[in-house]
Design an enzyme around this catalytic site. Structure first.
Site, PDB file in Angstrom:
ATOM      1  N   HIS A   1      22.495 -43.303  58.958  1.00  0.00           N
ATOM      2  CA  HIS A   1      22.931 -44.474  58.172  1.00  0.00           C
ATOM      3  C   HIS A   1      23.166 -44.042  56.727  1.00  0.00           C
ATOM      4  O   HIS A   1      23.079 -42.836  56.410  1.00  0.00           O
ATOM      5  CB  HIS A   1      21.913 -45.615  58.300  1.00  0.00           C
ATOM      6  CG  HIS A   1      20.500 -45.211  57.999  1.00  0.00           C
ATOM      7  ND1 HIS A   1      20.097 -44.815  56.745  1.00  0.00           N
ATOM      8  CD2 HIS A   1      19.401 -45.129  58.787  1.00  0.00           C
ATOM      9  CE1 HIS A   1      18.812 -44.531  56.757  1.00  0.00           C
ATOM     10  NE2 HIS A   1      18.356 -44.696  58.001  1.00  0.00           N
TER      11      HIS A   1
ATOM     12  N   SER B   1      16.798 -48.255  57.156  1.00  0.00           N
ATOM     13  CA  SER B   1      15.981 -47.544  58.137  1.00  0.00           C
ATOM     14  C   SER B   1      16.606 -47.774  59.504  1.00  0.00           C
ATOM     15  O   SER B   1      17.181 -48.844  59.755  1.00  0.00           O
ATOM     16  CB  SER B   1      14.570 -48.135  58.120  1.00  0.00           C
ATOM     17  OG  SER B   1      13.887 -47.807  59.298  1.00  0.00           O
ATOM     18  N   SER B   2      16.457 -46.793  60.375  1.00  0.00           N
ATOM     19  CA  SER B   2      16.969 -46.961  61.747  1.00  0.00           C
ATOM     20  C   SER B   2      16.301 -48.165  62.406  1.00  0.00           C
ATOM     21  O   SER B   2      16.879 -48.820  63.271  1.00  0.00           O
ATOM     22  CB  SER B   2      16.666 -45.721  62.578  1.00  0.00           C
ATOM     23  OG  SER B   2      17.134 -44.597  61.898  1.00  0.00           O
TER      24      SER B   2
ATOM     25  N   GLN C   1       5.209 -39.090  53.533  1.00  0.00           N
ATOM     26  CA  GLN C   1       5.808 -37.929  54.216  1.00  0.00           C
ATOM     27  C   GLN C   1       6.321 -36.919  53.184  1.00  0.00           C
ATOM     28  O   GLN C   1       6.087 -35.719  53.305  1.00  0.00           O
ATOM     29  CB  GLN C   1       6.951 -38.422  55.115  1.00  0.00           C
ATOM     30  CG  GLN C   1       7.853 -37.329  55.641  1.00  0.00           C
ATOM     31  CD  GLN C   1       8.887 -37.853  56.626  1.00  0.00           C
ATOM     32  OE1 GLN C   1       8.546 -38.204  57.745  1.00  0.00           O
ATOM     33  NE2 GLN C   1      10.138 -37.897  56.232  1.00  0.00           N
TER      34      GLN C   1
ATOM     35  N   HIS D   1      20.740 -41.595  55.052  1.00  0.00           N
ATOM     36  CA  HIS D   1      20.957 -40.170  55.368  1.00  0.00           C
ATOM     37  C   HIS D   1      22.159 -39.627  54.608  1.00  0.00           C
ATOM     38  O   HIS D   1      22.149 -38.498  54.127  1.00  0.00           O
ATOM     39  CB  HIS D   1      21.221 -39.979  56.872  1.00  0.00           C
ATOM     40  CG  HIS D   1      20.089 -40.386  57.755  1.00  0.00           C
ATOM     41  ND1 HIS D   1      20.139 -41.481  58.582  1.00  0.00           N
ATOM     42  CD2 HIS D   1      18.866 -39.842  57.945  1.00  0.00           C
ATOM     43  CE1 HIS D   1      19.012 -41.589  59.242  1.00  0.00           C
ATOM     44  NE2 HIS D   1      18.215 -40.610  58.881  1.00  0.00           N
TER      45      HIS D   1
ATOM     46  N   MET E   1      16.237 -37.658  62.449  1.00  0.00           N
ATOM     47  CA  MET E   1      16.030 -37.938  63.872  1.00  0.00           C
ATOM     48  C   MET E   1      17.261 -38.669  64.406  1.00  0.00           C
ATOM     49  O   MET E   1      17.192 -39.351  65.417  1.00  0.00           O
ATOM     50  CB  MET E   1      14.766 -38.767  64.076  1.00  0.00           C
ATOM     51  CG  MET E   1      13.519 -38.017  63.604  1.00  0.00           C
ATOM     52  SD  MET E   1      12.016 -38.479  64.475  1.00  0.00           S
ATOM     53  CE  MET E   1      11.850 -40.165  63.986  1.00  0.00           C
ATOM     54  N   GLY E   2      18.366 -38.534  63.693  1.00  0.00           N
ATOM     55  CA  GLY E   2      19.605 -39.174  64.146  1.00  0.00           C
ATOM     56  C   GLY E   2      19.677 -40.623  63.729  1.00  0.00           C
ATOM     57  O   GLY E   2      18.961 -41.069  62.827  1.00  0.00           O
TER      58      GLY E   2
HETATM   59  O1  PAF Z   1      12.018 -38.800  58.229  1.00  0.00           O
HETATM   60  C1  PAF Z   1      12.377 -38.471  59.381  1.00  0.00           C
HETATM   61  O2  PAF Z   1      13.448 -38.822  59.876  1.00  0.00           O
HETATM   62  C2  PAF Z   1      11.438 -37.597  60.211  1.00  0.00           C
HETATM   63  O3  PAF Z   1      10.119 -37.896  59.963  1.00  0.00           O
HETATM   64  C3  PAF Z   1      11.706 -36.077  60.010  1.00  0.00           C
HETATM   65  C4  PAF Z   1      11.401 -35.644  58.595  1.00  0.00           C
HETATM   66  C5  PAF Z   1      13.137 -35.757  60.379  1.00  0.00           C
HETATM   67  C6  PAF Z   1      10.782 -35.277  60.932  1.00  0.00           C
HETATM   68  O4  PAF Z   1      11.018 -35.583  62.266  1.00  0.00           O
END
Ligand code: PAF
Length: 281
Positions: A32, A183-184, A151, A35, A28-29
């Site tokens: 960091h 985390s963002s 998730q 990612h 979701m941008g």
């Molecule tokens: O983990 C995330 O950043 C979000 O939940 C994802 C998997 C990109 C779905 O929007």
């Protein structure tokens, strides 16, 4: 880095790379180091890496939460180029969720527990966007972080149930030097809140150590962790739960692999984290 902002353009391009092994890193941008570690794994395991960047409105539990999510597209693009990402897919909200959009993916087991129960609609929102991203990008692999363990488990289950021929790869949580999971949301923490947020991982470690030393009653460990965190005035624990990391069933007696999951508010910021023990990988 090739950048696509519409599904049509991306699909046209996708046809030209069918012989390549493609990996997807959904984000979701607000990119960091967490990612970046997902991207590094993707690069090692495939010929081409596509990063999707879409702030998914249907996984937020309030409009305020969605609106306060940082918009860092320009900065993110620079980082992704430096990171060696081949393709960026950053569609707009109207194209992904047009007004007439009317479908939701419900993974029964996950919607009413932990994240699903404290954030109504969140799990369905994640499952729905991930399904769409899988259908559009058609990757061979997709990489997700272990910090969002529920998730990750949900997405594995989704792939199996809906026959997506996609290998889901998990990546270890990246932490700062004091153990706070990246985390963002950490950007929202004040200095003092950040200081106290470090206690979350310390409490998880403490619980973990007590299990390794011989405490097998899950409720006792949960209480130890909660009591420890009660000493910090800015921390409000939402849940602590000990589960089997493969089946996600809650454990009463810990006699096998386990994962301790936590969600807590630090000030107004909600953080999640976990620690796991798996004997055989
Ligand atoms: O983990 C995330 O950043 C979000 O939940 C994802 C998997 C990109 C779905 O929007």
């Amino acid at each position: 880095m090739k950048t696509f902002t519409t599904i049509k353009e991306f699909l046209r391009f996708r046809k030209t790379i069918i012989s390549k092994k493609l990996s997807l890193v959904p984000t979701m941008g607000d990119i960091h180091d967490g990612h970046k570690s997902l991207i590094d794994i993707a690069k090692k395991k495939s010929d081409l890496v596509v990063v999707s960047l879409f702030v998914n409105p249907i996984q937020f539990t309030s409009i305020d939460e969605y609106n306060s999510y940082p918009d860092t597209l320009k900065r993110d693009k620079d980082i992704l180029v430096k990171q060696g990402v081949d393709i960026l897919f950053c569609p707009n909200k109207k194209e992904i969720f047009p007004q007439e959009f009317n479908t939701s993916i419900v993974i029964n087991k996950f919607i009413s527990i932990l994240e699903g129960s404290f954030r109504p609609g969140h799990m369905e929102g994640v499952a729905t966007i991930v399904t769409k991203l899988f259908n559009i990008t058609n990757p061979d692999l997709a990489i997700f972080g272990e910090k969002d363990f529920q998730q990750l488990t949900l997405i594995k289950s989704l792939c199996k149930d809906l026959n997506f021929p996609i290998k889901i790869i998990s990546s270890k949580t990246v932490r700062d030097s004091n153990g706070l999971a990246l985390s963002s949301r950490n950007n929202f923490l004040s200095r003092e809140e950040k200081f106290q947020a470090h206690e979350i991982y310390k409490a998880l470690m403490y619980g973990y150590e007590q299990i390794i030393k011989g405490e097998k009653v899950a409720e006792n460990i949960v209480n130890l962790i909660k009591t420890r965190l009660d000493n910090f005035d800015l921390i409000k624990v939402e849940y602590v739960s000990i589960r089997n990391p493969k089946t996600f069933e809650e454990l009463k007696i810990i006699s096998e692999d386990f994962i301790i999951l936590i969600a807590a508010f630090v000030g107004k910021t909600r953080l999640i984290d976990n620690i796991k023990y798996v004997e055989k990988l």
